[in-house]
Scaffold this motif. Structure first.
Motif, short mmCIF file in Angstrom:
data_model
loop_
_atom_site.label_atom_id
_atom_site.label_comp_id
_atom_site.label_asym_id
_atom_site.label_seq_id
_atom_site.Cartn_x
_atom_site.Cartn_y
_atom_site.Cartn_z
N SER A 82 -41.77 25.35 21.21
CA SER A 82 -41.56 26.00 22.50
C SER A 82 -41.22 27.47 22.29
CB SER A 82 -40.43 25.32 23.28
OG SER A 82 -39.17 25.58 22.64
N ARG A 83 -41.29 28.24 23.37
CA ARG A 83 -40.98 29.67 23.28
C ARG A 83 -39.51 29.89 22.92
NH1 ARG A 83 -39.37 34.14 26.46
NH2 ARG A 83 -40.46 36.05 25.83
N ARG A 84 -38.61 29.17 23.54
CA ARG A 84 -37.18 29.34 23.25
C ARG A 84 -36.89 29.02 21.78
NH1 ARG A 84 -32.51 29.99 26.13
NH2 ARG A 84 -33.70 29.95 28.06
N GLU A 85 -37.49 27.95 21.26
CA GLU A 85 -37.29 27.61 19.85
C GLU A 85 -37.89 28.69 18.93
OE1 GLU A 85 -37.47 22.94 19.18
OE2 GLU A 85 -39.00 23.60 20.62
N ALA A 86 -39.02 29.26 19.34
CA ALA A 86 -39.64 30.32 18.53
C ALA A 86 -38.74 31.55 18.48
CB ALA A 86 -41.00 30.68 19.10
N ILE A 87 -38.12 31.92 19.60
CA ILE A 87 -37.21 33.07 19.63
C ILE A 87 -36.01 32.80 18.74
CG2 ILE A 87 -35.66 34.43 21.09
CD1 ILE A 87 -37.67 34.02 23.38
N GLN A 88 -35.47 31.59 18.80
CA GLN A 88 -34.32 31.24 17.96
C GLN A 88 -34.70 31.30 16.48
OE1 GLN A 88 -33.41 27.38 19.59
NE2 GLN A 88 -32.02 28.20 21.15
N LYS A 89 -35.88 30.82 16.16
CA LYS A 89 -36.33 30.86 14.76
C LYS A 89 -36.56 32.30 14.31
CE LYS A 89 -38.83 27.57 13.19
NZ LYS A 89 -39.91 26.60 12.89
N LEU A 90 -37.08 33.13 15.20
CA LEU A 90 -37.30 34.54 14.87
C LEU A 90 -35.97 35.23 14.59
CD1 LEU A 90 -39.38 36.90 14.69
CD2 LEU A 90 -38.86 37.35 17.10
N GLU A 91 -34.99 35.00 15.46
CA GLU A 91 -33.69 35.64 15.28
C GLU A 91 -33.03 35.18 13.98
OE1 GLU A 91 -29.38 36.21 17.55
OE2 GLU A 91 -30.89 34.85 18.38
N ALA A 92 -33.14 33.89 13.67
CA ALA A 92 -32.56 33.37 12.43
C ALA A 92 -33.22 34.01 11.21
CB ALA A 92 -32.70 31.85 12.38
N ALA A 93 -34.53 34.17 11.26
CA ALA A 93 -35.24 34.79 10.13
C ALA A 93 -34.89 36.26 10.00
CB ALA A 93 -36.74 34.61 10.31
N LEU A 94 -34.77 36.97 11.14
CA LEU A 94 -34.38 38.38 11.10
C LEU A 94 -33.00 38.55 10.47
CD1 LEU A 94 -35.59 39.51 14.64
CD2 LEU A 94 -36.44 40.41 12.46
N SER A 95 -32.13 37.57 10.68
CA SER A 95 -30.78 37.65 10.12
C SER A 95 -30.78 37.52 8.60
CB SER A 95 -29.89 36.55 10.73
OG SER A 95 -29.75 36.75 12.12
N GLU A 96 -31.87 37.01 8.04
CA GLU A 96 -31.98 36.91 6.58
C GLU A 96 -32.50 38.20 5.95
OE1 GLU A 96 -33.84 33.38 4.96
OE2 GLU A 96 -33.62 32.34 6.88
N TYR A 97 -33.06 39.09 6.75
CA TYR A 97 -33.59 40.34 6.21
C TYR A 97 -32.46 41.22 5.70
CZ TYR A 97 -38.64 40.86 7.03
OH TYR A 97 -40.01 40.79 6.94
N GLU A 98 -32.67 41.85 4.55
CA GLU A 98 -31.76 42.87 4.04
C GLU A 98 -32.60 44.03 3.50
OE1 GLU A 98 -29.08 41.30 1.14
OE2 GLU A 98 -28.21 39.82 2.51
N ILE A 99 -32.52 45.18 4.13
CA ILE A 99 -33.25 46.36 3.69
C ILE A 99 -32.30 47.55 3.65
CG2 ILE A 99 -35.12 47.99 4.20
CD1 ILE A 99 -36.67 45.73 5.46
N VAL A 100 -32.24 48.22 2.52
CA VAL A 100 -31.43 49.42 2.36
C VAL A 100 -32.34 50.54 1.86
CG1 VAL A 100 -29.47 50.50 1.19
CG2 VAL A 100 -29.35 48.09 1.87
N GLY A 101 -32.21 51.68 2.45
CA GLY A 101 -33.03 52.85 2.13
C GLY A 101 -33.33 53.54 3.43
N PRO A 102 -34.58 53.50 3.88
CA PRO A 102 -34.88 54.04 5.22
C PRO A 102 -34.22 53.20 6.30
CG PRO A 102 -36.89 53.72 3.92
CD PRO A 102 -35.79 53.03 3.19
N ALA A 103 -33.93 53.83 7.43
CA ALA A 103 -33.45 53.07 8.59
C ALA A 103 -34.54 52.12 9.05
CB ALA A 103 -33.07 54.03 9.71
N THR A 104 -34.14 50.98 9.62
CA THR A 104 -35.13 50.02 10.13
C THR A 104 -34.77 49.59 11.55
OG1 THR A 104 -34.05 47.94 9.47
CG2 THR A 104 -35.32 49.11 7.77
N ASN A 105 -35.70 48.89 12.17
CA ASN A 105 -35.50 48.40 13.54
C ASN A 105 -35.02 46.96 13.59
OD1 ASN A 105 -37.88 47.22 12.61
ND2 ASN A 105 -38.87 47.27 14.62
N ILE A 106 -34.57 46.41 12.47
CA ILE A 106 -34.24 44.98 12.40
C ILE A 106 -33.10 44.62 13.35
CG2 ILE A 106 -33.36 43.14 10.91
CD1 ILE A 106 -34.92 44.46 8.61
N GLU A 107 -32.03 45.42 13.36
CA GLU A 107 -30.92 45.10 14.27
C GLU A 107 -31.35 45.20 15.72
OE1 GLU A 107 -27.95 43.90 13.13
OE2 GLU A 107 -29.11 43.93 11.28
N PHE A 108 -32.23 46.13 16.02
CA PHE A 108 -32.75 46.24 17.39
C PHE A 108 -33.54 45.00 17.77
CE2 PHE A 108 -36.04 47.49 20.42
CZ PHE A 108 -35.27 48.04 21.43
#
Length: 653
Positions: free
Chosen positions: A372-398
């Motif tokens: 479902s769409r709601r489950e997809a959004i939850q899965k997207l947010e969970a995956a974004l929370s696993e991202y770690e990037i240092v160097g250039p600024a990114t849009n991940i928190e946004f």
């Protein structure tokens, strides 16, 4: 590859990489064809951009005996050139095929006065768009006649630099639109199918950052009508291969209008692959080889009904708090989410790579699939929370904030969503005391692990110890003001080591007693046991900044430099200067020494990552100096914001 790409992943992954020269060489079709023939190639896949929608290039490939893995050049000329699509003859073709078109001027007269008159006739707001544009380049919204000329000049300049063509069209701008596009595929035998639609309404600078399929809150009869109109548009020009028919959907009326066709595979095609289970690149090769489409429309419809929802997030090197200004630089630290059957990552960079200022600043794409769409959004947010990037600024928190935005979760999307919900999406998230405690503790343990406790740490904080072999440190950080709206605040942290791996940490009035910690030097992960909690935190120091990944969020802290460090580095007061916000090329300087300027007046026009930006005066003043930086003698040379210094000095009135 262009020379900035010599160490890029696409160049290193093959033994057949060829240096074609400067970044602009990707637009040199003759040179690319010559190299392809020299290397014994039988076909050319044009990718996403550059020459992928260039009919002359596709035609030249065919004439030179190369297979162009894309549509026939005549179809590109008819559909890929946005002006020709809506010229009288092509417009008649679309209307005859039953495809509704948006009102506008799409003719050859490019006189600015004439175009302004056409805009008045259409009625403001209008959209200026480069006929050979794409990805939001060469596109401007004009809301009133008094800004038409400036926006036209800017759009034409950006289009010329990006596509080598500054011909513009003018069309009615719908105030509450959605951007809905349909992925189509056609073969050489007259078969054409739709592989569903994608809603790409979440955009900034007319460029997509979130795409999803299917489109939310779309009646099934309208959905199938969109599919049918997209197929009709493709069949009307005898299309072959992958293409995307883009529509503007008016939220107020429920009507949709044909906008343009992208005669190539889109960046967001993985969304469609997620909801169909198909490999669209493989389909491109099948059609180019003369094969038939592998599935019928009914079979595709069944697949889409069974596979739920797909969402893609584009991970960009950019700063959302600075109007999404592109960033560049070395990826000092990078971790990506774990990939599964329903979590996919398409990445062009790994840790240590350089994000160049020459191209689009997209680092990777994150695509998820759920029932479902709601489950997809939850899965997207969970995956974004696993991202770690240092160097250039990114849009991940946004992107994480978008996933939590109530209206987005409810599916109430439009292309102006970010502006409409800016107060919510750009609300400051300030680090709590625990984040500062983790940062100071991580820095100390890193230096203890590296055996540098006597030196490096002292450049950031005050050495209070060691006492009986135990370390004591006082570390001041700067907490930036929310979105630059006030004074920065200094946060003081005191770390007292009480045992081999235990510490007391005080942040302002908060005391964390008997904290036990373990620091892994290689992974830069600090595992801390605060009272009643167990937290694993990544601490990465990059110059004077410390990035903390804590409880699924990223915080970037600045250490307070001692006075002696500022003197050693030659830090200067540039409060009365205007600086480039990123590595760039200066396109136009619109003031001279001695000119009086007013607040928000255009000073300099720069270009970076194929995006044109206007640098405006922060105040009323008089230009006392105009400097292009050391070693830069012409406007066409690249300027590096990290070494350029101030290039315009507005003095006080």
């Amino acid at each position: 590859m262009g020379y900035p790409d010599a160490q890029s992943q696409h160049a290193l992954c093959t033994p057949f990489a060829v240096n074609i020269g400067s970044p602009s060489a990707y637009l040199d079709g003759d040179r690319i064809i010559k190299i392809a023939k020299q290397e014994g190639c039988c076909s050319i896949h044009p990718g996403y951009g550059f020459l992928s929608e260039n009919s002359a290039f596709a035609k030249k490939c065919t004439e030179e005996g190369l297979i162009f893995i894309g549509p026939p050049w005549k179809a590109i000329e008819a559909m890929g050139n946005k002006r020709r699509v809506l010229q009288s003859q092509s417009k008649d073709i679309m209307i005859a095929a039953g495809v509704p078109c948006i009102p506008g001027y799409h003719g050859p007269n490019q006189d600015p006065t004439f175009l302004e008159a056409q805009a008045e006739k259409i009625g403001f707001p209008v959209l200026l768009k480069a006929v050979k544009g794409g990805g939001g380049k060469g596109m401007r919204i004009v809301r009133a006649i008094d800004e038409f000329h400036e926006q036209l000049v800017s759009a034409k300049s950006e289009a010329k630099n990006s596509f080598g063509d500054d011909v513009m069209l003018v069309e009615k701008y719908i105030t509450t639109p959605r951007h809905i596009e349909v992925q189509i595929f056609a073969d050489k035998y007259g078969n054409c199918v739709s592989l569903g639609e994608r809603d790409c309404s979440i955009q900034r600078r007319h460029q997509k950052i979130l795409e999803e399929s299917p489109a939310p809150h779309l009646a099934q009869d309208i959905r199938e009508d969109l599919w049918a109109k997209a197929r009709a548009a493709a069949l009307a020009v005898e299309y072959e291969g992958a293409g995307t028919v883009e529509f503007i959907f008016d939220n107020e009326t429920g009507r949709f209008f044909f906008m343009e066709m992208n005669t190539r595979l889109q960046v967001e095609h993985p969304v469609t692959e997620m909801v169909t289970g198909l490999d669209l690149v493989r389909w491109q090769f099948t059609v180019a080889e003369g094969g038939r489409l592998p599935l019928t429309q009914d079979e595709i419809k069944t697949r889409i009904a069974e596979r739920g929802w797909g969402i893609e997030a584009r991970i960009y090197a950019e700063n959302p708090d600075m109007n999404f200004t592109p960033d560049s630089g070395r990826l000092v630290h990078m971790r990506t989410p774990s990939q599964t059957e329903t979590v996919r990552i398409d990445a062009g960079f790994i840790v240590g790579d350089q994000v160049s200022s020459y191209y689009d600043p997209m680092i990777s794409k994150l695509i998820v699939n759920a029932p479902s769409r709601r489950e997809a959004i939850q899965k997207l947010e969970a995956a974004l929370s696993e991202y770690e990037i240092v160097g250039p600024a990114t849009n991940i928190e946004f992107l994480k904030k978008l996933c939590q935005s109530p209206a987005f979760v409810a599916g109430n999307v439009e292309t102006g969503y970010i502006q409409k919900h800016s107060d919510e999406l750009f609300a400051p998230v300030l680090p709590v005391d625990e984040v500062f405690a983790q940062a100071a503790l991580g820095l100390l343990m890193q230096e203890m692990a590296d055996g540098k406790v006597e030196g490096v740490f002292g450049s950031l904080g005050t050495t209070v110890g060691p006492v009986l072999g135990l370390q004591r440190r006082h570390v001041p950080f700067i907490q930036p003001s929310p979105n630059g709206t006030g004074e920065a605040v200094q946060i003081d942290v005191e770390v007292n080591q009480t045992g081999p791996a235990t510490f007391d940490v005080r942040v302002n009035d908060s005391l964390y007693s008997s904290v036990t910690s373990r620091y892994e030097t290689f992974s830069r992960v600090l595992t801390s046991f605060f009272p009643h909690t167990r937290l694993s935190t990544t601490i990465v120091r990059n110059g004077n900044s410390v990035t903390v990944f804590h409880k699924g969020k990223q915080y970037r802290l600045e250490c307070v430099l001692p006075n002696w460090v500022e003197k050693a580095l030659g830090v200067k007061d540039v409060a009365n200067s205007v600086l480039t916000p990123m590595p760039c090329k200066v396109l136009r300087v619109e003031v001279r020494e001695g000119d009086k300027v007013t607040k928000d007046q255009s000073l300099v026009v720069i270009e970076s990552m194929k995006m044109e930006m206007v640098i405006r005066s922060p105040q009323d003043g008089v230009i006392s100096r105009v400097v292009y930086g050391e070693g830069v003698g012409a406007l066409s040379k690249t300027l590096d914001a990290t070494t350029l210094g101030a290039y315009i000095y507005p003095g006080h009135v």
